[in-house]
Design a protein around this motif. Structure first.
Motif, PDB file in Angstrom:
ATOM      1  N   ASP A  51     -17.536 -60.136  12.147  1.00 45.97           N
ATOM      2  CA  ASP A  51     -16.176 -59.638  12.366  1.00 45.97           C
ATOM      3  C   ASP A  51     -15.619 -59.024  11.083  1.00 45.97           C
ATOM      4  O   ASP A  51     -15.047 -57.932  11.104  1.00 45.97           O
ATOM      5  N   ARG A  66     -16.124 -53.149  20.092  1.00 41.90           N
ATOM      6  CA  ARG A  66     -16.095 -53.420  18.650  1.00 41.90           C
ATOM      7  C   ARG A  66     -15.983 -52.096  17.897  1.00 41.90           C
ATOM      8  O   ARG A  66     -16.747 -51.175  18.107  1.00 41.90           O
ATOM      9  N   TRP A  74      -9.739 -52.914  19.364  1.00 39.50           N
ATOM     10  CA  TRP A  74     -10.423 -54.043  18.727  1.00 39.50           C
ATOM     11  C   TRP A  74      -9.793 -54.344  17.363  1.00 39.50           C
ATOM     12  O   TRP A  74      -9.574 -55.499  17.019  1.00 39.50           O
ATOM     13  N   ASP A 101     -17.483 -55.718  10.213  1.00 41.59           N
ATOM     14  CA  ASP A 101     -17.126 -54.618  11.109  1.00 41.59           C
ATOM     15  C   ASP A 101     -15.664 -54.216  10.964  1.00 41.59           C
ATOM     16  O   ASP A 101     -15.334 -53.033  11.069  1.00 41.59           O
TER      17      ASP A 101
END
Length: 62
Positions: free
Chosen positions: A45, A24, A29, A48
């Motif tokens: 999600d 991540r 990613w 981040d």
């Protein structure tokens, strides 16, 4: 016996596929997330992606 073999194969395949998930916050990613429709993202999600892919902060080393 055949059912056990099929079940075992399925479990091994699942583990192999999920074990290759990019870290991540990494460039890989971010590219993966670009390919996923935004409606399928979780709150984490989205947070981040904004943090690592938009503002280019580097993920903390573990």
């Amino acid at each position: 016996m055949k059912k056990v073999l099929v079940l075992t194969s399925a479990v091994i395949a699942l583990i192999a596929l999920t074990g290759c998930e990019p870290k991540r916050g990494s460039d890989a990613w971010c590219e993966k997330m670009d390919g996923i429709p935004k409606g399928q993202w979780t709150f984490d999600d989205t947070r981040d992606y904004t943090k690592y892919c938009v503002f280019n902060q580097k993920p903390e080393e573990e």
